[in-house]
Design a protein around this motif. Sequence first.
Motif, mmCIF file in Angstrom:
data_model
loop_
_atom_site.group_PDB
_atom_site.id
_atom_site.type_symbol
_atom_site.label_atom_id
_atom_site.label_comp_id
_atom_site.label_asym_id
_atom_site.label_seq_id
_atom_site.Cartn_x
_atom_site.Cartn_y
_atom_site.Cartn_z
ATOM 1 N N GLY A 78 3.127 -8.104 -95.611
ATOM 2 C CA GLY A 78 2.066 -8.167 -94.613
ATOM 3 C C GLY A 78 0.888 -9.019 -95.040
ATOM 4 O O GLY A 78 0.293 -9.731 -94.225
ATOM 5 N N ASN A 79 0.513 -8.933 -96.319
ATOM 6 C CA ASN A 79 -0.615 -9.742 -96.786
ATOM 7 C C ASN A 79 -0.288 -11.231 -96.695
ATOM 8 O O ASN A 79 -1.150 -12.040 -96.321
ATOM 9 C CB ASN A 79 -0.968 -9.354 -98.231
ATOM 10 N N GLU A 80 0.938 -11.598 -97.044
ATOM 11 C CA GLU A 80 1.333 -13.010 -96.913
ATOM 12 C C GLU A 80 1.308 -13.436 -95.451
ATOM 13 O O GLU A 80 0.884 -14.551 -95.122
ATOM 14 C CB GLU A 80 2.740 -13.217 -97.473
ATOM 15 N N ALA A 81 1.787 -12.555 -94.559
ATOM 16 C CA ALA A 81 1.832 -12.898 -93.130
ATOM 17 C C ALA A 81 0.420 -13.089 -92.575
ATOM 18 O O ALA A 81 0.197 -13.968 -91.729
ATOM 19 C CB ALA A 81 2.571 -11.805 -92.358
ATOM 20 N N ILE A 82 -0.539 -12.282 -93.039
ATOM 21 C CA ILE A 82 -1.925 -12.466 -92.610
ATOM 22 C C ILE A 82 -2.445 -13.815 -93.091
ATOM 23 O O ILE A 82 -3.104 -14.562 -92.347
ATOM 24 C CB ILE A 82 -2.801 -11.305 -93.129
ATOM 25 N N ALA A 83 -2.149 -14.159 -94.336
ATOM 26 C CA ALA A 83 -2.607 -15.444 -94.880
ATOM 27 C C ALA A 83 -1.976 -16.611 -94.105
ATOM 28 O O ALA A 83 -2.663 -17.587 -93.763
ATOM 29 C CB ALA A 83 -2.260 -15.532 -96.364
ATOM 30 N N TYR A 84 -0.664 -16.492 -93.815
ATOM 31 C CA TYR A 84 0.005 -17.518 -92.992
ATOM 32 C C TYR A 84 -0.690 -17.642 -91.636
ATOM 33 O O TYR A 84 -0.960 -18.737 -91.137
ATOM 34 C CB TYR A 84 1.469 -17.132 -92.743
ATOM 35 N N GLY A 85 -0.949 -16.496 -91.018
ATOM 36 C CA GLY A 85 -1.561 -16.488 -89.694
ATOM 37 C C GLY A 85 -2.935 -17.141 -89.705
ATOM 38 O O GLY A 85 -3.288 -17.891 -88.797
ATOM 39 N N ALA A 86 -3.715 -16.863 -90.743
ATOM 40 C CA ALA A 86 -5.052 -17.461 -90.855
ATOM 41 C C ALA A 86 -4.945 -18.979 -90.966
ATOM 42 O O ALA A 86 -5.690 -19.721 -90.301
ATOM 43 C CB ALA A 86 -5.772 -16.875 -92.066
ATOM 44 N N LEU A 87 -4.011 -19.425 -91.792
ATOM 45 C CA LEU A 87 -3.835 -20.870 -91.965
ATOM 46 C C LEU A 87 -3.418 -21.514 -90.649
ATOM 47 O O LEU A 87 -3.940 -22.557 -90.258
ATOM 48 C CB LEU A 87 -2.760 -21.112 -93.041
ATOM 49 N N TYR A 88 -2.482 -20.868 -89.944
ATOM 50 C CA TYR A 88 -2.007 -21.394 -88.662
ATOM 51 C C TYR A 88 -3.141 -21.436 -87.636
ATOM 52 O O TYR A 88 -3.247 -22.383 -86.838
ATOM 53 C CB TYR A 88 -0.857 -20.522 -88.138
ATOM 54 N N ALA A 89 -4.009 -20.411 -87.653
ATOM 55 C CA ALA A 89 -5.094 -20.330 -86.675
ATOM 56 C C ALA A 89 -6.189 -21.355 -86.931
ATOM 57 O O ALA A 89 -7.072 -21.540 -86.103
ATOM 58 C CB ALA A 89 -5.692 -18.928 -86.684
ATOM 59 N N GLY A 90 -6.157 -22.003 -88.098
ATOM 60 C CA GLY A 90 -7.149 -23.022 -88.400
ATOM 61 C C GLY A 90 -8.198 -22.597 -89.397
ATOM 62 O O GLY A 90 -9.197 -23.303 -89.601
ATOM 63 N N CYS A 91 -8.006 -21.442 -90.043
ATOM 64 C CA CYS A 91 -8.958 -20.998 -91.069
ATOM 65 C C CYS A 91 -8.999 -22.028 -92.198
ATOM 66 O O CYS A 91 -7.964 -22.410 -92.739
ATOM 67 C CB CYS A 91 -8.531 -19.634 -91.609
ATOM 68 N N ARG A 92 -10.195 -22.458 -92.539
ATOM 69 C CA ARG A 92 -10.331 -23.414 -93.638
ATOM 70 C C ARG A 92 -11.345 -22.956 -94.677
ATOM 71 O O ARG A 92 -11.703 -23.714 -95.571
ATOM 72 C CB ARG A 92 -10.719 -24.794 -93.094
ATOM 73 N N PHE A 93 -11.848 -21.740 -94.533
ATOM 74 C CA PHE A 93 -12.743 -21.190 -95.561
ATOM 75 C C PHE A 93 -12.437 -19.705 -95.735
ATOM 76 O O PHE A 93 -12.361 -18.955 -94.752
ATOM 77 C CB PHE A 93 -14.210 -21.362 -95.183
ATOM 78 N N PHE A 94 -12.246 -19.317 -96.976
ATOM 79 C CA PHE A 94 -12.041 -17.905 -97.285
ATOM 80 C C PHE A 94 -12.917 -17.558 -98.471
ATOM 81 O O PHE A 94 -12.957 -18.286 -99.481
ATOM 82 C CB PHE A 94 -10.573 -17.631 -97.651
ATOM 83 N N ALA A 95 -13.645 -16.478 -98.368
ATOM 84 C CA ALA A 95 -14.402 -15.949 -99.509
ATOM 85 C C ALA A 95 -14.043 -14.474 -99.641
ATOM 86 O O ALA A 95 -13.934 -13.766 -98.632
ATOM 87 C CB ALA A 95 -15.898 -16.116 -99.302
ATOM 88 N N GLY A 96 -13.849 -14.020 -100.846
ATOM 89 C CA GLY A 96 -13.483 -12.625 -101.029
ATOM 90 C C GLY A 96 -13.741 -12.154 -102.437
ATOM 91 O O GLY A 96 -14.086 -12.946 -103.334
ATOM 92 N N TYR A 97 -13.612 -10.860 -102.622
ATOM 93 C CA TYR A 97 -13.743 -10.250 -103.946
ATOM 94 C C TYR A 97 -12.478 -9.418 -104.164
ATOM 95 O O TYR A 97 -12.059 -8.682 -103.264
ATOM 96 C CB TYR A 97 -14.982 -9.361 -104.003
ATOM 97 N N PRO A 98 -11.820 -9.545 -105.322
ATOM 98 C CA PRO A 98 -10.525 -8.863 -105.504
ATOM 99 C C PRO A 98 -10.626 -7.356 -105.321
ATOM 100 O O PRO A 98 -11.535 -6.720 -105.855
ATOM 101 C CB PRO A 98 -10.167 -9.205 -106.962
#
Length: 584
Positions: free
Chosen positions: A209-229
């Motif tokens: 599921g986490n990979e699918a969310i990341a794929y979906g974000a990339l497909y949707a046009g996300c070009r910036f991600f900020a996060g804390y582990p």
Amino acid sequence: MQVEELVIGMAGKGGDGVVTAGDVLASGAASEGLNCFMLKSFGPQIRGGESSCRIRISTEQITSQGDRIDILVVLSWEDYAKFAAEFVLKDGVVVLCEEKDEYLTKGIPVDERSLSTLYRIPFIQITKEKVGSQLVKNMVLIGILCGLFGFSKEAMVRGIAKKFGRKKETMELNLKGLNAGYEYAVGLKKTDPIEFSYVPSRPNMILDGNEAIAYGALYAGCRFFAGYPITPASEIMEWLSRELPKFDGVMVQAEDEIAAAGMCIGASFAGVKAMTATSGPGLSLMSEMIGLSSMAEIPLVIVDVQRVGPATGIPTKSEQSDLQQALYGTHGDANRVVLAPSDVEDCFDVTVEAFYISEKYQLPVIILSDQFIGHRKESIKMVELMEHNGFTKRFERIHPSIEELKDYKRYRFTEAGVSPMSSPGIKGGQYTAVGIEHDEYGCVVSTADNHESMNKKRFDKCHRIREEFHFIRKYGPEDAPLGVIAWGSSKGAVKEAVLRANEEGIKVSALVPQIIHPLPFKKFEEFFRPLKKAIIVELSYSAQFLKYLRSHFHLPFEQITCKRSGAKALSVEEVLTQIHKAAE
């Protein structure tokens, strides 16, 4: 006995590699066109320590992890005991275990009446003598499963290549382990009745599921991600750290969750689609930024991969107890949208849709996933992922026209309910974007009338979203007097239980919304109309979902709660038992 479906459970101590073995088994099976569903489970520690996995492999479509184990592989009985409650064994279970496990002196903790066959395998000895390294005991295990039960060794080679293909020496070592296990099994006298049988077909894709969310974000046009582990969301950040730069995107590991959400709001203000991901405690820290995104009308996508709470809780296991926080967390009247994926494939769709809604309506959207979806692997047909749901539309931000820029009102009241949003660098499009209340130009205004008008502007978006989006899944007959209502990852067990009950002649239907806020009222009311009883299913001790439904609907039928704490996946049998009771 030839079978077309198997549920395999594996447990071991840290370093035994049972989760890696599960990854290889699932990848190999999917490469043969088989359907797979793999769950991982860890102790409360975030790294190291005991672990287990459960893999359901079938020639048919599957929606859950399967309730009972057909084949149990134990590399450490002492550590198996920590997961025993998660493994319900089928009558006739086949058990494989390490021959020299010291724990065996106490006896095998499996009911002998349900045991069909016990194989005591010298995993350690085989690995030492045939491979020369104990590191690949798990691949010996896979080789033995191939030799005993009919899994394709060539398919497992593909699974190993997917996992270790970039490391030549590691790959070769694992292949030696696979071959050693296979040769041992071929020479072993088979005393169990299980033979897995299938016809290979077009390969499936394996994703969690986490990979699918990341794929979906990339497909949707996300070009910036900020996060804390944070467990169990970190894999989203890890995946995007590798892939975003290939698409001119940026990933920043922030100093904490507040900073991560703030950076995303800044990037979004600058015109870049942005997302952050966290779990319950991190969402708490981000609550101030949810208010800022709502007040300043700046698109923001936040992923909450729920874990057992409160506080640190059990970070490695799943629960559905962040619902109230996602719906209401932050100060003031801050509008937001909450979406809940219900399986791995949904994670892709819902993420694309989250960006669509956030960009179109300029507000924060929370994706409420959980560890159960985030860490589990499912086989997916790639064509269906991109086509079957029609959720793959992207929305590109609308900038103000030349006419609008002559007297630019960033927060102008419009017929569409949304004001065109400028970006830095657009001449005439300068404006102040802050968390303080403002007028149409973005200038500070503290009057009660203006605050009322602006609150109305921000909350009216909900009505429009409710009309435009009704992500609902329904199963069973339309006129059933008995209903099941669930959300998120409960869908798999609920769907399978309802379909089984229908086959038994019980008239029951199910409803699973993917949009949790704003609720699509009409769709719910249509579902409620024929009901005399409804079972509300959730992994929340305090029944947060039932309370939420009661806050919006009269619920003119008998309500039966099927709720409990998390840390153990919901089973089909649990839901089916409730259906049987309610149908009496």
